[in-house]
Design an enzyme around this catalytic site. Structure first.
Site, mmCIF file in Angstrom:
data_model
loop_
_atom_site.group_PDB
_atom_site.id
_atom_site.type_symbol
_atom_site.label_atom_id
_atom_site.label_comp_id
_atom_site.label_asym_id
_atom_site.label_seq_id
_atom_site.Cartn_x
_atom_site.Cartn_y
_atom_site.Cartn_z
ATOM 1 N N LYS A 80 21.218 16.025 -5.225
ATOM 2 C CA LYS A 80 20.655 17.248 -5.795
ATOM 3 C C LYS A 80 20.602 17.091 -7.303
ATOM 4 O O LYS A 80 21.360 16.300 -7.891
ATOM 5 C CB LYS A 80 21.535 18.449 -5.435
ATOM 6 N N GLY A 186 12.732 35.282 -2.694
ATOM 7 C CA GLY A 186 12.009 34.206 -3.353
ATOM 8 C C GLY A 186 11.025 33.545 -2.404
ATOM 9 O O GLY A 186 10.559 34.133 -1.430
ATOM 10 N N TYR A 190 11.111 35.688 1.112
ATOM 11 C CA TYR A 190 9.952 36.546 1.372
ATOM 12 C C TYR A 190 9.218 36.103 2.635
ATOM 13 O O TYR A 190 8.800 36.938 3.452
ATOM 14 C CB TYR A 190 8.991 36.542 0.188
#
Length: 351
Positions: A80, A186, A190
């Site tokens: 990451k 987001g 959503y």
């Protein structure tokens, strides 16, 4: 404090720090484990309050990616990256180019993808400087729709599939009339709300951006609550879809939902919170299992595959979660502990 004594350090193979003064870039890349393949994980841009907070986040997120890839049966490791800054104000192409140089410097040990605060267009700028940016283009989408490289639709669909499996297991029900409290609207949250609305679920939502809330009210008839209240509302399902650690010492005793199933990474602030959820009779869908749709998408885009194969792989998330739920009940252990053991058996052995 030494990195090796950091509370979130977990035998990470490589942690790299990078600063590019002219562009203002301050970034960290963490590679957790590459036994199954090169590490892949999104790049997150967030206005962290300190470099310590950013380091904690990238260490936890990269570890989660090792577990996520293993449980999704992918030949990938966990990594990451984070950029310290406000994605709505401080992001420039020069910064993204510098980030591309940073990724390239690791020689393919880390493959970058989209995450909170970083768009597909941002990745395309990074790709001018690195060979190791994924999700910049796509050949297909799980539902046959236009593909632009954004893995968020696949992530949301996977969470939807997993949430349905959890509701079926815990409540013996479909989603019609089920109340879901969504924390964060987001790119993924959503879309999850949209799936749930189409299935007849009732929605309670919160977000830090009013525009997202207004859309959810208008399109889904959602009820809005303040961010600090969402975990404690009366709902069947709590779906954390924002930043991590939503389940913590302050929130856990106030959670009324019987199921926790959301898109956020690192939803448990500490490992012992998984045990506390079990003791409270709350069914927890381990985050890195339920939110694996995006990395599954990126994996299929990098190989000869198809929309049908991608969709079938994502829909397997529901079966994997059900296996975890059954094993958790049989062994009388938290679902988080069961999932961790299953993942570690895979990535530590390298097969």
């Amino acid at each position: 404090m030494s990195l090796f004594e950091h509370k979130a350090y977990n035998q990470h193979e490589h942690v790299a720090f990078f600063q590019h003064k002219s562009s203002g870039l301050k970034a960290i890349i963490a590679i957790h484990n590459t036994n199954l393949g090169p590490s892949l994980g999104g790049c997150r841009m967030w206005p962290y309050s300190s470099s310590e907070e950013a380091l904690t986040d990238v260490l936890r997120l990269s570890k989660g990616m090792s577990y996520k890839a293993a449980m999704a049966n992918l030949k990938l490791g966990g990594g990451k990256s984070v950029i310290i800054g406000d994605p709505r104000k401080g992001k420039t192409d020069d910064m993204m180019l510098a980030m591309g140089d940073f990724v390239q410097s690791l020689g393919g040990k880390y493959i970058c993808a989209e995450d909170s605060g970083i768009s597909v267009d941002n990745l395309k700028v990074m790709a001018r400087r690195t060979d190791y940016a994924s999700g910049t283009e796509a050949k297909f989408r799980y539902d046959g729709g236009p593909a632009d490289g954004n893995p968020a639709p696949s992530t949301a669909y996977g969470v939807f599939v997993g949430l349905k499996a959890a509701v079926r297991y815990k409540l013996n029900s479909d989603l019609r009339g089920i109340t879901v409290a969504i924390q964060g609207l987001g790119h993924v949250g959503y879309r999850l709300a949209e799936h749930l609305h189409h299935e007849g679920a009732k929605l309670i939502v919160t977000d830090i951006f009013p525009d997202n809330l207004d859309k959810a009210v208008e399109q889904f008839g959602a009820k809005v609550v303040k961010p600090g209240e969402i975990h404690a509302v009366q709902a069947d399902v709590f779906a954390p879809c924002a930043l991590g650690a939503a389940i913590n010492d302050d929130s856990i005793d106030n959670i009324k939902a019987g199921v926790i199933a959301g898109a956020a990474n690192n939803q448990l602030a500490e490992d012992h919170h998984g045990d506390r959820l079990k003791d409270k009779g709350i069914l927890y869908a381990p985050d890195y299992v339920i939110n694996a749709g995006g990395v599954i998408d990126i994996y299929h885009q990098r190989m000869e595959s198809s929309a049908d194969n991608l969709r079938q792989h994502i829909e397997g998330i529901g079966d994997t979660l059900t296996d975890i739920f059954v094993r958790s009940a049989e062994e009388n252990k938290a679902t988080s502990s069961v999932a961790n053991k299953m993942a570690e058996e895979r990535f530590l052995s390298g097969c």
